[in-house]
Design an enzyme around this catalytic site. Structure first.
Site, PDB file in Angstrom:
ATOM      1  CG  HIS A  42      -0.728   1.932  -3.164  1.00 27.66           C
ATOM      2  ND1 HIS A  42      -2.009   1.746  -2.671  1.00 27.66           N
ATOM      3  CD2 HIS A  42      -0.427   0.798  -3.844  1.00 27.66           C
ATOM      4  CE1 HIS A  42      -2.444   0.534  -3.021  1.00 27.66           C
ATOM      5  NE2 HIS A  42      -1.503  -0.050  -3.727  1.00 27.66           N
TER       6      HIS A  42
ATOM      7  CG  ASP B 230      -2.254   0.706   0.954  1.00 30.99           C
ATOM      8  OD1 ASP B 230      -2.189   1.918   0.654  1.00 30.99           O
ATOM      9  OD2 ASP B 230      -3.328   0.100   1.065  1.00 30.99           O
TER      10      ASP B 230
END
Length: 461
Positions: free
Chosen positions: A293, A267
């Protein structure tokens, strides 16, 4: 500026566990300072209260059978402030297996080289009392973290050992891993109850030094309402498809330095959050981010995020490079953000500043992003997203010495842009203004040469 000293501003009490030097700076009043302390590289402890090696039976038993929880917690509880518990590999192998542990004020947990401290993959060990850990519900808060620093001052986690969250191991009593549970929750529209690896709540002068974190079931490190934290030489290593495994999240915290660290996760590599309390005075320097991310601010920004300095950083292979994300369900003011000497490569969206992160969101907390400076930034192709909320709440960004591949495309909506003398390539398809104060220094900005900046992720011992 040397490797071992990063300028910042606020003096605080010296950390008891490591040699963290904090002094006043004469640079008060600068537009973006980041961490207000002067942070020097920590040192390893010199005083030990206990040295522990693994139980011999743990080296030959199945992974979850022999737990070290009680003796580790007992050693932590008995350790005087200013001293350390050192875990060593010994002659029987270096693996400890434990349930949740609480780190006390002034105590350092030192993982020597060759040590693996593994988080037991058993939901029962982490239950908060509701019996929901390891299940899916609408809240997702049913698990205790593996390591909890609660109201701890001057506590630390150091050493060249490794903490393994075992997110990819089948959980006891089930047929799926923690990560598979997270994916199933996503498909069902629920929230997984997975333990975070490390959580710091209401702490001060916290240090993480040289330690490696791997395979967290959920977030790796979250700092909640922390006053002064130094993360130096930290390695975070988890697969790109391990859902909700943020690398490092300062939330409602101030005076935080992340330096000389390496992060790849499933993430956000880093996510600076301002939900229930503001986050400000953050420095991210001399660090390398890989898959994940991106280097993010948000999505929670209700209480504000400000005074963030990102300097001498690479983002290599993350879906977004530099990212600010929020929406009207959780928006607030993001201001005083400076990215300087940053290299971006292999990003779908090298720049991703979006006030409509969840396009289906409802609410009245409008995100406002302003006083954002990109100075000496180089990237490749991809989509450059600058999306302000509306004409009354535009995104305000200054570029100076910024260069992307000419084939990079712009997505711009409700944005006010200015460009310094170092220029911006490719030129955006909207009107830009000359920057009145393009940078904090009189030197002309230029795009950095990133050729020698790309480093392979360090091998984990």
């Amino acid at each position: 500026m040397t490797k071992s000293q990063i300028p910042a501003l606020r003096p605080t009490a010296a950390c008891l566990a490591v040699g963290l030097t904090l002094v006043m700076s004469a640079a008060a009043g600068a537009a973006v300072t980041g961490d207000r302390r002067v942070v020097s590289e920590p040192t390893l402890p010199t005083q030990l209260c206990a040295t522990l090696s693994p139980q011999p039976a743990a080296q030959s038993a199945p992974a979850q059978q022999v737990l070290d929880t009680q003796r580790l917690q007992a050693a932590i509880d008995a350790c005087p402030a200013g001293q350390a518990i050192k875990l060593v590999a010994g002659n029987t192998g270096g693996r400890f297996v434990s349930g949740p542990l609480t780190i006390r004020s002034g105590v350092t947990l030192w993982l020597d080289k060759g040590v693996v401290l593994a988080a037991v993959a058993d939901p029962q060990a982490y239950n908060r009392g509701s019996g929901t850990c390891g299940t899916i519900d609408t809240k997702g808060d049913g698990c205790r973290p593996f390591l909890l620093f609660e109201k701890a001052q001057g506590a630390a986690l150091v050493g060249d050992g490794l903490i393994d969250g075992q997110g990819g191991e089948v959980i006891a009593g089930g047929k799926e891993t923690w990560w598979q549970l997270a994916r199933r929750a996503q498909s069902q529209g629920g929230k997984q109850n997975n333990p975070r690896l490390i959580q710091v709540d209401d702490g001060a002068d916290i240090v993480f030094y040289r330690v490696t974190l791997r395979n967290a079931p959920n977030f790796h490190i979250i700092l909640n309402r922390v006053e002064g934290a130094t993360l130096w030489g930290v390695r975070i290593d988890t697969p790109a498809d391990a859902r909700n495994t943020d690398g490092l999240d300062p939330a409602g915290s101030q005076d935080v330095t992340i330096a000389h660290s390496f992060i790849r996760a499933g993430d956000d590599n880093i996510a600076i959050k301002g939900g229930s309390a503001p986050t400000r005075y953050v420095s991210i320097v001399n660090s390398h981010l890989y898959w994940g991310h991106g280097l993010s601010i948000g999505s929670e920004t209700e209480s504000g995020v400000s005074n963030v300095l990102v300097q001498n950083v690479t983002v290599d292979g993350a879906t977004s490079g530099l990212r600010i994300k929020s929406d009207i369900s959780r928006g607030g003011l993001v201001t005083g953000i400076q990215y300087e000497n940053v290299c971006l490569r292999g990003n779908l969206r090298p720049i991703d500043f979006d006030t409509r992160y969840d396009k289906q969101a409802h609410g009245s907390d409008i995100p406002v992003y302003r006083d954002i400076l990109l100075r000496s930034v180089t990237g490749e192709t991809g989509t450059l997203v600058l999306r302000g909320y509306d004409a009354a709440h535009p995104l305000e960004v200054t570029f100076d010495g910024v260069r992307f591949d000419p084939k990079a495309s712009w997505q711009i909506d409700n944005a006010t842009l200015s460009v310094g003398p170092g220029g911006l390539i490719p030129p955006p398809p909207v009107k830009v203004s000359p920057a009145s104060q393009p940078s904090a220094t009189s030197d002309k900005a230029s795009p950095p040469d990133c050729t020698a900046r790309w480093l392979d992720f360090p091998e984990v011992n």
